[in-house]
Design a protein around this motif. Structure first.
Motif, PDB file in Angstrom:
ATOM      1  N   VAL A  52       1.250  -3.089  -4.725  1.00 40.70           N
ATOM      2  CA  VAL A  52       0.113  -3.810  -5.300  1.00 40.70           C
ATOM      3  C   VAL A  52      -1.085  -2.868  -5.344  1.00 40.70           C
ATOM      4  O   VAL A  52      -1.116  -1.845  -4.661  1.00 40.70           O
ATOM      5  N   MET A  53      -2.072  -3.244  -6.137  1.00 36.85           N
ATOM      6  CA  MET A  53      -3.325  -2.497  -6.204  1.00 36.85           C
ATOM      7  C   MET A  53      -4.376  -3.157  -5.313  1.00 36.85           C
ATOM      8  O   MET A  53      -4.545  -4.374  -5.355  1.00 36.85           O
ATOM      9  N   SER A  54      -5.073  -2.337  -4.526  1.00 36.17           N
ATOM     10  CA  SER A  54      -6.191  -2.815  -3.717  1.00 36.17           C
ATOM     11  C   SER A  54      -7.438  -2.030  -4.081  1.00 36.17           C
ATOM     12  O   SER A  54      -7.375  -1.044  -4.818  1.00 36.17           O
ATOM     13  N   THR A  55      -8.577  -2.433  -3.543  1.00 37.18           N
ATOM     14  CA  THR A  55      -9.812  -1.694  -3.803  1.00 37.18           C
ATOM     15  C   THR A  55      -9.781  -0.307  -3.176  1.00 37.18           C
ATOM     16  O   THR A  55     -10.539   0.579  -3.588  1.00 37.18           O
ATOM     17  N   ALA A  56      -8.906  -0.099  -2.182  1.00 32.23           N
ATOM     18  CA  ALA A  56      -8.776   1.214  -1.550  1.00 32.23           C
ATOM     19  C   ALA A  56      -7.711   2.068  -2.211  1.00 32.23           C
ATOM     20  O   ALA A  56      -7.544   3.229  -1.844  1.00 32.23           O
ATOM     21  N   GLY A  57      -6.980   1.504  -3.177  1.00 28.17           N
ATOM     22  CA  GLY A  57      -5.917   2.237  -3.847  1.00 28.17           C
ATOM     23  C   GLY A  57      -4.618   1.479  -3.798  1.00 28.17           C
ATOM     24  O   GLY A  57      -4.515   0.403  -3.197  1.00 28.17           O
ATOM     25  N   ALA A  93       4.839  -7.983  -1.427  1.00 26.65           N
ATOM     26  CA  ALA A  93       3.402  -7.866  -1.158  1.00 26.65           C
ATOM     27  C   ALA A  93       2.623  -8.524  -2.273  1.00 26.65           C
ATOM     28  O   ALA A  93       3.091  -8.636  -3.407  1.00 26.65           O
ATOM     29  N   ASP A  94       1.426  -8.981  -1.948  1.00 23.23           N
ATOM     30  CA  ASP A  94       0.489  -9.488  -2.937  1.00 23.23           C
ATOM     31  C   ASP A  94      -0.908  -9.235  -2.397  1.00 23.23           C
ATOM     32  O   ASP A  94      -1.087  -8.907  -1.220  1.00 23.23           O
ATOM     33  N   ARG A  95      -1.917  -9.404  -3.253  1.00 24.87           N
ATOM     34  CA  ARG A  95      -3.285  -9.133  -2.813  1.00 24.87           C
ATOM     35  C   ARG A  95      -4.194 -10.260  -3.277  1.00 24.87           C
ATOM     36  O   ARG A  95      -3.869 -11.049  -4.157  1.00 24.87           O
ATOM     37  N   THR A  96      -5.363 -10.332  -2.621  1.00 19.14           N
ATOM     38  CA  THR A  96      -6.341 -11.344  -2.997  1.00 19.14           C
ATOM     39  C   THR A  96      -6.908 -11.037  -4.377  1.00 19.14           C
ATOM     40  O   THR A  96      -6.751  -9.927  -4.899  1.00 19.14           O
ATOM     41  N   ASP A  97      -7.582 -12.013  -4.968  1.00 17.86           N
ATOM     42  CA  ASP A  97      -8.096 -11.834  -6.325  1.00 17.86           C
ATOM     43  C   ASP A  97      -9.089 -10.682  -6.426  1.00 17.86           C
ATOM     44  O   ASP A  97      -9.177 -10.015  -7.470  1.00 17.86           O
ATOM     45  N   ASP A  98      -9.843 -10.436  -5.352  1.00 15.90           N
ATOM     46  CA  ASP A  98     -10.806  -9.332  -5.371  1.00 15.90           C
ATOM     47  C   ASP A  98     -10.196  -8.024  -4.876  1.00 15.90           C
ATOM     48  O   ASP A  98     -10.902  -7.030  -4.716  1.00 15.90           O
ATOM     49  N   ARG A  99      -8.902  -8.019  -4.592  1.00 16.72           N
ATOM     50  CA  ARG A  99      -8.145  -6.841  -4.199  1.00 16.72           C
ATOM     51  C   ARG A  99      -8.608  -6.239  -2.868  1.00 16.72           C
ATOM     52  O   ARG A  99      -8.333  -5.090  -2.568  1.00 16.72           O
ATOM     53  N   SER A 100      -9.288  -7.025  -2.037  1.00 16.95           N
ATOM     54  CA  SER A 100      -9.813  -6.508  -0.773  1.00 16.95           C
ATOM     55  C   SER A 100      -8.862  -6.699   0.397  1.00 16.95           C
ATOM     56  O   SER A 100      -9.015  -6.041   1.429  1.00 16.95           O
ATOM     57  N   ALA A 101      -7.906  -7.606   0.272  1.00 12.29           N
ATOM     58  CA  ALA A 101      -6.935  -7.845   1.338  1.00 12.29           C
ATOM     59  C   ALA A 101      -5.537  -7.863   0.745  1.00 12.29           C
ATOM     60  O   ALA A 101      -5.314  -8.425  -0.330  1.00 12.29           O
ATOM     61  N   VAL A 102      -4.602  -7.232   1.449  1.00 13.85           N
ATOM     62  CA  VAL A 102      -3.206  -7.172   1.022  1.00 13.85           C
ATOM     63  C   VAL A 102      -2.359  -7.941   2.031  1.00 13.85           C
ATOM     64  O   VAL A 102      -2.476  -7.724   3.247  1.00 13.85           O
ATOM     65  N   TRP A 103      -1.504  -8.832   1.516  1.00 18.26           N
ATOM     66  CA  TRP A 103      -0.558  -9.584   2.333  1.00 18.26           C
ATOM     67  C   TRP A 103       0.842  -9.038   2.091  1.00 18.26           C
ATOM     68  O   TRP A 103       1.164  -8.589   0.985  1.00 18.26           O
ATOM     69  N   GLY A 112       2.010 -10.408   7.370  1.00 19.91           N
ATOM     70  CA  GLY A 112       0.835  -9.653   7.789  1.00 19.91           C
ATOM     71  C   GLY A 112      -0.234  -9.634   6.725  1.00 19.91           C
ATOM     72  O   GLY A 112       0.048  -9.785   5.534  1.00 19.91           O
ATOM     73  N   ARG A 113      -1.464  -9.442   7.166  1.00 19.40           N
ATOM     74  CA  ARG A 113      -2.612  -9.328   6.261  1.00 19.40           C
ATOM     75  C   ARG A 113      -3.392  -8.082   6.652  1.00 19.40           C
ATOM     76  O   ARG A 113      -3.760  -7.908   7.815  1.00 19.40           O
ATOM     77  N   TYR A 114      -3.651  -7.209   5.674  1.00 22.85           N
ATOM     78  CA  TYR A 114      -4.420  -5.991   5.943  1.00 22.85           C
ATOM     79  C   TYR A 114      -5.670  -6.005   5.075  1.00 22.85           C
ATOM     80  O   TYR A 114      -5.585  -6.043   3.854  1.00 22.85           O
ATOM     81  N   ASP A 115      -6.834  -5.999   5.734  1.00 22.46           N
ATOM     82  CA  ASP A 115      -8.112  -5.922   5.033  1.00 22.46           C
ATOM     83  C   ASP A 115      -8.419  -4.442   4.818  1.00 22.46           C
ATOM     84  O   ASP A 115      -8.670  -3.706   5.770  1.00 22.46           O
ATOM     85  N   VAL A 116      -8.375  -3.997   3.573  1.00 21.94           N
ATOM     86  CA  VAL A 116      -8.549  -2.563   3.303  1.00 21.94           C
ATOM     87  C   VAL A 116      -9.998  -2.130   3.455  1.00 21.94           C
ATOM     88  O   VAL A 116     -10.283  -0.931   3.527  1.00 21.94           O
ATOM     89  N   ARG A 117     -10.943  -3.070   3.523  1.00 24.32           N
ATOM     90  CA  ARG A 117     -12.342  -2.707   3.743  1.00 24.32           C
ATOM     91  C   ARG A 117     -12.602  -2.419   5.214  1.00 24.32           C
ATOM     92  O   ARG A 117     -13.160  -1.390   5.568  1.00 24.32           O
ATOM     93  N   SER A 118     -12.205  -3.344   6.077  1.00 28.31           N
ATOM     94  CA  SER A 118     -12.425  -3.168   7.518  1.00 28.31           C
ATOM     95  C   SER A 118     -11.281  -2.436   8.190  1.00 28.31           C
ATOM     96  O   SER A 118     -11.360  -2.108   9.372  1.00 28.31           O
ATOM     97  N   LYS A 119     -10.188  -2.181   7.426  1.00 27.55           N
ATOM     98  CA  LYS A 119      -9.006  -1.493   7.944  1.00 27.55           C
ATOM     99  C   LYS A 119      -8.436  -2.236   9.144  1.00 27.55           C
ATOM    100  O   LYS A 119      -8.073  -1.652  10.171  1.00 27.55           O
TER     101      LYS A 119
END
Length: 740
Positions: A52-57, A93-103, A112-119
């Motif tokens: 999936v695509m996230s705001t961190a890549g 895997a999937d991500r939130t609409d704003d691409r900030s969290a990956v499930w 699992g849930r990974y917040d790519v902003r707060s790591k």
């Protein structure tokens, strides 16, 4: 093996990004290229099932619980053993609409849930007690307020609402409890009707679709509370993936290169290739991936197929919507193919500020890529990963990816340099892969604990030996007490200092408990302890060994909490002028040994036992409420409390477990068991068997080289002028090099 940075980075550019970030433009070299697609090094050999695509890549997931992130310099693991540290493969895997969290979900009930902003990882495995493999998931909403839907291979379904760091899960819909209505052909409360469900996608928080391997497609309009079968008769192929479209439309992918599109009332079959199609993604573009390394994209004149640079099956595909990242497809044997360059913002920032009218030089390196930020023209970047400069009354800013691997103040006074990483102030000694040096200690027995008291340090161990770190002659240790508080040779097992650092308490075998007063510093000779312990041993007649100790409050009015092997907890407040402490005894663990205590304040504290249960007190230790760990299966050895929503527990299985106020999440540190963890601000250290020390890095716990194989038992993370120390067997005391 990952390519070296010099081999795989073709170009590195930088520019100011929106919000003041730093943009890196890179392309990778070294892999086979075909039709605009390039095979790149994934760093893993197991199958990758989704991306999936996230705001961190781009993020990819796969076998053994691996989660990979694409950084400017290539792919790196941000999770290696799954969200529950069980090594179960991650299947979707999937991500939130704003691409900030990956499930991500997978085997053994992994969620699992990974917040790519707060790591930050949060483990939500086994919702509803389900430990079967989750086959797919769908996420709707922005990070912090998302709804997540899960389905397993048997068609069992569960929904959850995420908020405040936790999830409220619905009941699991049991496929084996309901059948298909003969009159309507509608499975009641179940997608898949017991067949193997493989695909799930929601268009809104209520409307979603599922598909299975027996040509079944199902629709819900009430967030999964009930499902209706909407096809597909005579399809005669198994379905692999489903993509929900606006206005009730849906597309499913299947065997033999077939796609089926539903417009709300009827189905249309399309032959877009010859081989199985495994993944679909829709949005501003509609793309697919399948067997033999073929990808597909729907254009104005229909579907077009492209042979990528691999012949491996591609199980997951994601395209970039921003122009910042390459398109990605992943599959068998860890294969990753990319189309396009990385032009995203670097995920981390470091700011270096020099005091006015001073000059301080620095040099640091990172594991991936570093680039200068705005107004940092005079600083240097070498080979794409090393930065250096001089500050004085100004600030140098850099963006970087990966971790800071080395950091040094190369000129001037380190006290004149303020370092801020991702918005948090950090000491120079806490950055990079630390150098640990063995200190000269006049004792060869085991040292079970070490503590900083103000600028001073103390260690305790076998035979009741108690040592003080003196600055008289360099930075050495001296024995100041033998025999322990009772003078009978009881080993000192635990140390704790008052908040102001003027008192150190020691607890050990046979109920040994003592209070040691530290006098004020005088001149250059350092502070000197007074002669002897005040003996407070065996309160309320307790003669068993103490296994945990905590102290909070300033000397003369400190709260002391001590616990032992039988689960008894004793609390008291020392008052100046009194001969002793009035103790209150309680038993909360049913005879199970208490293994750790940490008092954040004189009233607020935490306790752990050897069963993995953790308790919280708000009245100074008189009463305790259990706060976890549900499903815990590891011995808790120590606690480090930074606040009610940031608690760390070390465990005997080599993991560190973090509490965010609602959920406990394991992170793998190393194969060796951990005996201790300590933290101050953003500086976290864990230590254990075989001389192993781990520091919390940007994404994971990172091993740090040490000069010993001794088992390590105690940690004191430094602050201000106090050093970071680790104590252990054979008279070992390690000091972290301060990078000065």
């Amino acid at each position: 093996m990952a390519l070296s940075r010099r081999a795989f980075v073709k170009t590195v550019g930088l520019a100011g990004a929106a919000g003041g970030g730093v943009v890196a433009s890179t392309s990778l070299q070294g892999g086979e290229t075909k039709n605009g697609w390039q095979t790149v090094d994934s760093t893993v050999e197991g199958t990758l099932y989704d991306t999936v695509m996230s705001t961190a890549g781009p993020v990819a997931v796969g076998g053994d619980g691996v989660v990979l992130l694409r950084e400017p310099g290539g792919w790196r693991p941000i999770l290696e053993h799954g969200p529950h540290v069980a090594g179960n493969g991650l299947l979707a895997a999937d991500r939130t609409d704003d691409r900030s969290a990956v499930w991500f979900v997978g085997g053994g009930g992994a969620v699992g849930r990974y917040d790519v902003r707060s790591k930050t990882l949060i483990d939500f495995s086994a919702p509803g007690g389900k430990t079967s493999s989750w086959a797919d998931l769908s996420v709707v909403g922005s990070a912090g307020d998302e709804r997540v839907f899960l389905i397993n291979g048997s068609g069992e379904f569960v929904a959850g609402d995420f908020y405040d760091g936790g999830v409220d899960w619905s009941d699991v819909l049991q496929t084996d409890a309901k059948g298909v209505s003969e009159e309507q052909g509608i499975p009641e409360d179940e997608p898949g009707s017991g067949s193997s469900a493989l695909g799930l996608d929601f268009a809104t928080s209520n409307v979603g679709f599922a598909c299975d391997t027996t040509s079944g497609v199902y629709r819900t309009t009430n967030a999964g509370q009930s499902w209706q079968k909407i096809g597909i008769e005579d399809a005669q192929v198994g379905f692999q993936d489903v993509a929900a479209l606006p206005n009730g439309r849906v597309v499913v992918a299947g065997g033999g290169g077939l796609l089926y599109s539903y417009n709300g009332s009827s189905w249309r079959k399309q032959q877009i290739g010859d081989d199985n199609i495994y993944a679909l993604e829709t949005g501003t573009r509609t793309v697919a991936s399948g067997a033999n390394g073929v990808v597909y994209e729907k254009g104005s004149s229909g579907w077009e197929s492209t042979q990528t640079s691999t012949s491996s099956a591609l199980y997951g595909m994601a395209y970039d919507r921003t122009g910042n990242y390459p398109d990605i497809a992943v599959g068998d044997s860890g294969v990753i193919v990319e189309s396009g360059d990385y032009q995203g913002s670097l995920p981390n920032t470091i700011e270096l500020t020099g005091a006015q009218d001073t000059s301080t030089s620095y040099r640091f390196s990172v594991t991936d890529v570093v680039a200068r930020g705005p107004n940092t023209e005079n600083a240097k970047v070498e080979e794409g990963h090393v930065a250096s400069g001089v500050v004085g009354g100004d600030t140098d800013t850099f963006g970087f990816s990966g971790d800071i691997s080395t950091f040094a103040v190369t000129g001037g006074d380190p006290d004149n340099l303020t370092v801020t990483v991702n918005g948090a102030k950090r000491s120079a000694s806490s950055l990079g892969t630390a150098t640990w040096e063995a200190m000269d200690v006049p004792f060869d027995g085991a040292l079970y604990d070490v503590v900083n008291a103000g600028d001073d340090s103390y260690a305790g161990g076998e035979g009741g030996t108690f040592l003080h770190r003196t600055t008289d002659d360099g930075d050495a240790w001296e024995v100041v007490e033998t025999g322990g508080p009772r003078g009978s040779g009881d080993a000192v097992r635990k140390l704790a200092a008052s908040t102001d650092g003027n008192v150190v308490w020691a607890a050990g075998e046979s109920g040994s408990l003592g209070r040691y007063t530290v006098t004020a510093s005088t001149g250059d000779s350092g502070s000197r302890p007074k002669d002897g312990f005040d003996d407070h041993s065996q309160p309320e007649g307790h003669a068993g060994g103490w296994t945990a100790l905590a102290v909070a409050g300033d000397a003369g009015n400190e709260r002391v909490v001590v616990a032992g092997q039988s689960g008894g907890v004793y609390t008291g407040t020392y008052a100046s002028g009194n001969d002793g402490v009035s103790w209150h005894a309680t038993r909360i663990t049913g005879g199970v040994a208490v293994t750790a205590l940490d008092m954040e304040t004189p009233q607020n504290g935490y306790l752990a036992d050897e069963n993995g249960d953790i308790y919280h007190t708000t009245d100074g230790g008189r009463n305790w409420d259990r706060i976890g760990i549900d499903g815990g299966d590891a011995d808790i050895t120590d606690l480090a409390v930074l606040g009610p929503e940031e608690i760390y527990a070390s465990a005997g299985d080599g993991t560190v477990i973090r509490y965010n106020g609602r959920v406990w999440t394991k992170r793998f540190a190393g194969a060796s068991g951990l005996n201790a963890v300590d933290a101050h601000d953003g500086d976290l250290i864990a230590a254990g068997a075989s001389g192993k020390i781990y520091a919390k890095g940007t994404w994971q716990w990172e091993p740090q080289p040490t000069p010993t194989q001794a088992s390590l038992h105690g940690i004191a993370v430094g602050h201000d002028n106090a050093p970071t120390l680790v104590s252990g067997g054979g008279g070992t005391v390690l000091r972290r090099h301060t990078n000065k």
